[in-house]
Scaffold this active site. Structure first.
Site, PDB file in Angstrom:
ATOM      1  N   HIS A  41       0.817  -1.248  -0.041  1.00 46.68           N
ATOM      2  CA  HIS A  41       0.163  -0.184   0.082  1.00 46.68           C
ATOM      3  C   HIS A  41       0.916   1.384   0.112  1.00 46.68           C
ATOM      4  O   HIS A  41       0.312   2.404  -0.578  1.00 46.68           O
ATOM      5  CB  HIS A  41      -0.934   0.180   1.167  1.00 46.68           C
ATOM      6  N   HIS A  62       9.608  -1.489  -2.182  1.00 47.13           N
ATOM      7  CA  HIS A  62      10.288  -1.717  -1.041  1.00 47.13           C
ATOM      8  C   HIS A  62      10.192  -3.030  -0.361  1.00 47.13           C
ATOM      9  O   HIS A  62      10.711  -3.148   0.887  1.00 47.13           O
ATOM     10  CB  HIS A  62       9.901  -0.425  -0.032  1.00 47.13           C
ATOM     11  N   GLU A  63       9.321  -3.921  -0.908  1.00 47.77           N
ATOM     12  CA  GLU A  63       9.370  -5.264  -0.251  1.00 47.77           C
ATOM     13  C   GLU A  63      10.147  -6.325  -1.241  1.00 47.77           C
ATOM     14  O   GLU A  63       9.528  -7.329  -1.537  1.00 47.77           O
ATOM     15  CB  GLU A  63       7.857  -5.856  -0.422  1.00 47.77           C
ATOM     16  N   CYS A  92      21.835  -0.051  12.096  1.00 44.21           N
ATOM     17  CA  CYS A  92      23.187   0.246  11.815  1.00 44.21           C
ATOM     18  C   CYS A  92      24.022  -0.249  13.046  1.00 44.21           C
ATOM     19  O   CYS A  92      25.195  -0.716  12.954  1.00 44.21           O
ATOM     20  CB  CYS A  92      23.322   1.821  12.105  1.00 44.21           C
ATOM     21  N   CYS A 106      16.210   2.856  13.643  1.00 42.63           N
ATOM     22  CA  CYS A 106      17.536   3.446  13.684  1.00 42.63           C
ATOM     23  C   CYS A 106      17.806   4.826  13.053  1.00 42.63           C
ATOM     24  O   CYS A 106      16.942   5.266  12.297  1.00 42.63           O
ATOM     25  CB  CYS A 106      18.222   2.547  12.435  1.00 42.63           C
ATOM     26  N   ARG A 110      18.458   8.289   8.363  1.00 42.59           N
ATOM     27  CA  ARG A 110      16.984   8.868   8.320  1.00 42.59           C
ATOM     28  C   ARG A 110      16.739  10.002   7.462  1.00 42.59           C
ATOM     29  O   ARG A 110      16.043   9.976   6.586  1.00 42.59           O
ATOM     30  CB  ARG A 110      16.502   9.204   9.665  1.00 42.59           C
ATOM     31  N   CYS A 169       8.306  -6.034   4.788  1.00 38.88           N
ATOM     32  CA  CYS A 169       7.311  -5.135   5.235  1.00 38.88           C
ATOM     33  C   CYS A 169       6.075  -5.730   6.036  1.00 38.88           C
ATOM     34  O   CYS A 169       6.036  -5.956   7.220  1.00 38.88           O
ATOM     35  CB  CYS A 169       6.887  -4.108   3.878  1.00 38.88           C
TER      36      CYS A 169
HETATM   37  N1  LIG Z   1       3.327   0.396  10.966  1.00 39.58           N
HETATM   38  C1  LIG Z   1       4.051  -0.124   9.914  1.00 39.58           C
HETATM   39  O1  LIG Z   1       5.268  -0.184   9.868  1.00 39.58           O
HETATM   40  C2  LIG Z   1       3.269  -0.341   8.560  1.00 39.58           C
HETATM   41  C3  LIG Z   1       3.822  -1.108   7.653  1.00 39.58           C
HETATM   42  C4  LIG Z   1       3.117  -1.735   6.575  1.00 39.58           C
HETATM   43  C5  LIG Z   1       1.947  -1.063   6.517  1.00 39.58           C
HETATM   44  N2  LIG Z   1       1.327  -0.593   7.539  1.00 39.58           N
HETATM   45  C6  LIG Z   1      -0.258   0.192   7.525  1.00 39.58           C
HETATM   46  O2  LIG Z   1      -1.023  -0.907   7.936  1.00 39.58           O
HETATM   47  C7  LIG Z   1      -2.145  -0.937   7.809  1.00 39.58           C
HETATM   48  C8  LIG Z   1      -2.754  -2.105   6.859  1.00 39.58           C
HETATM   49  O3  LIG Z   1      -1.831  -2.584   6.091  1.00 39.58           O
HETATM   50  P1  LIG Z   1      -2.401  -3.783   4.892  1.00 39.58           P
HETATM   51  O4  LIG Z   1      -1.232  -4.011   3.953  1.00 39.58           O
HETATM   52  O5  LIG Z   1      -2.557  -4.823   5.891  1.00 39.58           O
HETATM   53  O6  LIG Z   1      -3.774  -3.129   4.316  1.00 39.58           O
HETATM   54  P2  LIG Z   1      -4.961  -3.891   3.790  1.00 39.58           P
HETATM   55  O7  LIG Z   1      -5.898  -2.712   3.115  1.00 39.58           O
HETATM   56  O8  LIG Z   1      -4.639  -4.823   2.910  1.00 39.58           O
HETATM   57  O9  LIG Z   1      -5.745  -4.371   4.993  1.00 39.58           O
HETATM   58  C9  LIG Z   1      -6.608  -3.585   5.851  1.00 39.58           C
HETATM   59  C10 LIG Z   1      -7.700  -4.278   6.216  1.00 39.58           C
HETATM   60  O10 LIG Z   1      -8.683  -3.469   7.105  1.00 39.58           O
HETATM   61  C11 LIG Z   1     -10.129  -3.699   6.777  1.00 39.58           C
HETATM   62  N3  LIG Z   1     -10.901  -2.963   7.548  1.00 39.58           N
HETATM   63  C12 LIG Z   1     -11.295  -1.497   6.830  1.00 39.58           C
HETATM   64  N4  LIG Z   1     -12.061  -0.994   7.662  1.00 39.58           N
HETATM   65  C13 LIG Z   1     -12.279  -1.960   8.914  1.00 39.58           C
HETATM   66  C14 LIG Z   1     -13.112  -1.643   9.883  1.00 39.58           C
HETATM   67  N5  LIG Z   1     -13.958  -0.633  10.214  1.00 39.58           N
HETATM   68  N6  LIG Z   1     -13.263  -2.922  10.742  1.00 39.58           N
HETATM   69  C15 LIG Z   1     -12.297  -3.853  10.436  1.00 39.58           C
HETATM   70  N7  LIG Z   1     -11.391  -3.925   9.513  1.00 39.58           N
HETATM   71  C16 LIG Z   1     -11.547  -2.859   8.495  1.00 39.58           C
HETATM   72  C17 LIG Z   1     -10.053  -3.967   5.425  1.00 39.58           C
HETATM   73  O11 LIG Z   1     -11.257  -4.733   4.957  1.00 39.58           O
HETATM   74  C18 LIG Z   1      -8.602  -4.630   4.917  1.00 39.58           C
HETATM   75  O12 LIG Z   1      -8.849  -6.200   4.913  1.00 39.58           O
HETATM   76  C19 LIG Z   1      -2.367   0.174   6.391  1.00 39.58           C
HETATM   77  O13 LIG Z   1      -2.560   1.600   7.113  1.00 39.58           O
HETATM   78  C20 LIG Z   1      -0.691   0.330   6.000  1.00 39.58           C
HETATM   79  O14 LIG Z   1      -0.247   1.580   5.594  1.00 39.58           O
HETATM   80  C21 LIG Z   1       2.096   0.036   8.610  1.00 39.58           C
HETATM   81 ZN   LIG Z   2       5.244  -1.923   2.672  1.00 40.60          ZN
HETATM   82 ZN   LIG Z   3      21.072   2.588  14.092  1.00 40.94          ZN
END
Ligand SMILES: NC(=O)c1ccc[n+]([C@@H]2O[C@H](COP(=O)([O-])OP(=O)(O)OC[C@H]3O[C@@H](n4cnc5c(N)ncnc54)[C@H](O)[C@@H]3O)[C@@H](O)[C@H]2O)c1
Ligand SMILES: [Zn+2]
Ligand SMILES: [Zn+2]
Length: 368
Positions: A41, A62-63, A92, A106, A110, A169
């Protein structure tokens, strides 16, 4: 060298697959031949123009997972032929954050990474003499990439790279949220909101930690089925009534651990409210839209609930990604159900379309 790569030329337009120039790895850098890369995403978010810190032209992706092709001066932890997973979150092992077990953020590179450059402030990617920036320090929608040594995790050569790339990721983010950020205790009750790559990873992580009950909440019945496959003991339809339903399932108290993996601030609030009085911990993984804020009634906190955020699941990439891949090889993590489509680099925009249509969990690009 000339390589083929998917370039974001202008926000909101399809990526353009084309030849670009990739320079030799300099000191501390590594040339990686990519074998596979998931479409996530964050790539789409940047391509759409919604990300306020986005830049163009840049090579997205990035994956990634691949094989070390050449190393620059001073590179000591990697050698030609090593299998690696790319890390947008480097390690690092020297900065104040790397030396502290409480965080994986890290500090070493950045600033330059956020600007789209390698640590020395320049780009190895170019076109007609003009630099092309490195997205997330990775730029893995490409046949080859040059990355800092500290942003590559050396993984077992036994692991198929089309599966290993998912650990770059989303999967590690979800697993790590349960293993590192929440440190789920054996026998506990967990609720995971969202059953995308991150949420399903969190479900698997809760299972690995020995949770007794794992409730997964999503809007899609097909995704909730996948959650059962990863160890969810109960599934629930998401929506405004989800918190009430969780309280009912948990004797009125809520869960020991909740996880938000949707990106919706409304659901983040539900994760706080579905956490148990006294010690419930809500872990937020989702990335909210620009300017959005999380609303929490302070009484929920006074009465013992806590909120934690988790970036890349708190995973210290060079140390822990190889360990997670070992657990996959040992049969503890079932990766295959996450891979829904296999595409070529030229089909990268199709990967975005499939993601927008919520068709499957992950499309994986395969190179060469
Ligand atoms: N923190 C991090 O390092 C990091 C890393 C990768 C992704 N993310 C974030 O994590 C989130 C999830 O990523 P993903 O790839 O799994 O996304 P995704 O869109 O595949 O999954 C999200 C899910 O949430 C569900 N959803 C939507 N509204 C909902 C609700 N009201 N109740 C319950 N479920 C609901 C959707 O049906 C979907 O299946 C995104 O916001 C993404 O940007 C964060
Ligand atoms: Zn990602
Ligand atoms: Zn570091």
């Amino acid at each position: 060298m000339q390589i083929r790569a998917a370039v974001l030329e202008r926000f909101g337009e399809p990526l353009v697959v084309q030849e670009v120039e990739l320079g030799e790895p300099r000191a501390g850098e590594v040339l990686v031949r990519l074998v596979a890369c998931g479409v996530c995403h964050t790539d789409l978010y940047t391509a759409s123009g919604a990300d306020p810190s986005g830049y163009a032209p840049t090579v997205l992706g990035h994956e990634g997972a691949g094989v070390v092709e050449r190393v620059g001066d001073g590179v000591s932890s990697l050698a030609v032929g090593d299998h690696v997973v790319t890390l947008f979150s480097p390690q690092c092992r020297e900065c104040v954050h790397c030396r502290d077990e409480r965080t994986n953020l890290c500090l070493a590179i950045r600033e330059q990474q956020n600007l789209g450059y390698l640590p020395d402030g320049t780009a190895r990617l170019s076109r007609g003499g003009e630099p092309v920036r490195h997205f997330m320090g990775t730029s893995t929608f490409a046949e080859y990439t040059v990355m800092p040594e500290i942003a590559l995790a050396k993984v077992s050569p036994e692991a198929p790279l089309d599966r290993a790339c998912l650990f770059a990721c989303g999967l590690s983010t979800g697993l790590g949220a349960a293993l590192n950020t929440a440190k789920v205790q054996r026998g506990s009750t967990c609720v995971v909101f969202g059953a995308g790559m991150v949420g399903l990873g969190a479900v698997a992580g809760c299972r690995l930690q020995g949770a007794e009950r794992i409730v997964c909440v999503d809007l899609s019945p097909a995704r909730l089925e996948l959650a059962r496959g990863q160890g969810a003991t109960d599934v629930l339809a998401g929506g405004p009534d989800a918190v009430a339903a969780i309280l009912e399932l948990t004797g009125g108290f809520g869960a020991d651990y909740t996880f938000e993996a949707t990106g919706s601030v409304k659901v983040m609030r539900q994760a706080v409210e579905a956490a148990r009085m006294g010690w419930g911990l809500a872990t937020v993984c989702g990335v909210a839209g620009r300017g959005e804020t999380l609303e929490v009634i302070p009484r929920y906190l006074i009465t013992g609930r806590r909120v934690a955020g988790s970036s890349f699941g708190g995973v210290k990439g060079r140390d822990q990604v190889p360990q997670l891949v070992e657990r996959y090889l040992a049969g503890e993590i079932d990766v295959d159900p996450f891979i829904s489509h296999r595409l070529t680099l030229d089909e990268v925009n199709r990967g975005f379309e499939l993601m927008e249509a919520q068709d499957g969990i992950r499309s994986v690009l395969e190179f060469g």
